[in-house]
Motif scaffolding. Structure first.
Motif: not given
Ligand code: NAD
Ligand code: WQD
Length: 335
Positions: A6, A31, A58-60, A65, A79, A103-104, A107
């Protein structure tokens, strides 16, 4: 291994992608390009001699994901994605917590669903706050002095809870000191989308004439020349540290915090002089008052990384400056 990066087109992610590919891994770059550009993917493919895969997102976006983890049969995640400008984090804390912490969480949820439990997280020496002693080892108390730092600390603590809840997890929080420099090809490097906040990219732009002078934040610190001292580490050494961390996690479960630094500090003026020598350019400096929140001296005890990861930083300050200068010149000649 198939590894999801990420923030893979960003500064540290892109250099790590090269080292992972050299070590025989398959990387997937993910990304949202908020602080990087898609052309990095072409550059990486050029350096690696094969096409690297990029997915915009986006990680959100939790569902995206989750799909990627399955579709690409990912074995481990590094990450990097997150926002990192300290001053912006003070002005927009919600944005920082949403990107970095939320975001984390997304993930981690996706990783749990996909049963992927190997994670390397980009942490920072900022989690140590104002140093109580030097060099800073991993047992140094943690504290945060701004929302950016707090987001890193929240994530580290969350990851510790995750690892305690299920012994299958293998998590390394790599606490980077001050990453600088670029890949030796000059094709990739630190290329922030806005005015640089950090010393090295700003310095490189003064050397090209893009800015008239470097403003040195304080010359009244208790250091040899009065300017702040930091542990600058070559980004390619840092990249190698990630490969070593993944190897380590193959043999070690649980949560691990590991410093990635060189173990020695240089002052702002020492870096300026090294950059002048590497570039052959004169760097005008102007001393102004201290920047709020800056500490006088910060450098790592890097013995844990040496003992556990069998990793050490190998590149010196001249190398850091020469590679940063090569990248800056190439970038300028293309624009
Ligand atoms: P960078 O900004 O160059 O790279 C981060 C990448 O993440 C960028 O390409 C950006 O577009 C992407 N990104 C940001 N938010 C995203 C989101 N929500 N979804 C998907 N992508 C997103 O920064 P970097 O210097 O490569 O830093 C990488 C990581 O290392 C960050 O987490 C940063 O906090 C951490 N770190 C950096 C330093 C440093 O000095 N560079 C020091 C310590 C820790
Ligand atoms: C280095 C030195 C400045 C710019 C920051 C974050 C930290 C981590 C790394 C992510 C200091 C001086 C700088 C300038 C200057 N990032 N300076 N003029 O502050 O050590 O760390 O980046 O996790 O969290 O806080 O790095 O490169 O900004 O500064 O005199 O224009 O250069 O005062 O002594 P810093 P930096």
């Amino acid at each position: 291994m198939n590894i999801l990066l990420t923030g893979g087109t960003g500064y540290i992610g892109s250099h790590t992608a090269i080292e992972l590919t050299n070590a025989g891994h398959h990387v997937l770059l993910f990304d949202n390009l908020s602080n990087s550009a898609e052309k990095v993917v072409e550059r990486l493919s050029q350096i690696a001699g094969k096409n690297l895969t990029f997915v915009y997102g986006d990680v959100r976006e939790a569902e995206k994901i989750r799909k990627i983890l399955q579709q690409y049969q990912i074995d481990a995640v590094i990450h990097f994605a997150g926002l990192k400008a300290v001053a912006d984090s003070v002005k927009a804390p919600v944005e920082y917590y949403a990107n970095n912490v939320q975001g984390t969480i997304n993930l981690l949820e996706a990783m749990q669903l996909a049963d992927i439990k190997t994670l390397v997280f980009s942490s920072s020496a900022t989690v140590y706050g104002e140093p109580d002693y030097l060099p800073i080892d991993e047992s140094h108390p943690t504290s945060a002095v701004n929302p950016y730092g707090r987001s890193k600390l929240h994530i580290e603590e969350m990851l510790k809870d995750v690892a305690s809840s299920d012994s299958e997890w293998r998590i390394a929080c790599l606490r980077y000191f001050n990453p600088v420099g670029a890949h030796q090809s000059g094709l990739i490097g630190e290329s922030p989308n806005d005015t640089p906040n950090n010393l090295m990219p700003f310095l490189a732009r003064v050397a090209t004439g893009a800015y008239p002078e470097l403003k040195v934040f304080g010359n009244d610190y208790p250091t040899s020349d009065g300017t702040g001292v930091r542990d600058y580490i070559h980004v390619m050494d840092l990249a190698e540290g990630h490969v070593a961390a993944l190897e380590y996690l193959k043999e070690h479960r649980g949560w691990h915090a590991i410093n990635l630094g060189t173990g020695r500090g240089y002052s702002v003026l020492e870096l300026v002089h090294a950059f002048e020598a590497a570039s052959g350019q004169n760097i005008p400096v102007k001393f102004i008052s201290r920047r709020q929140g800056d500490v006088a001296i910060c450098y790592a005890d890097s013995s844990k990384a040496a003992a556990e990861l069998n990793w050490r930083a190998r590149r010196d300050l001249a190398d850091m400056c020469m590679s940063a200068w090569l990248f800056q010149k190439k970038t300028d000649s293309e624009s």
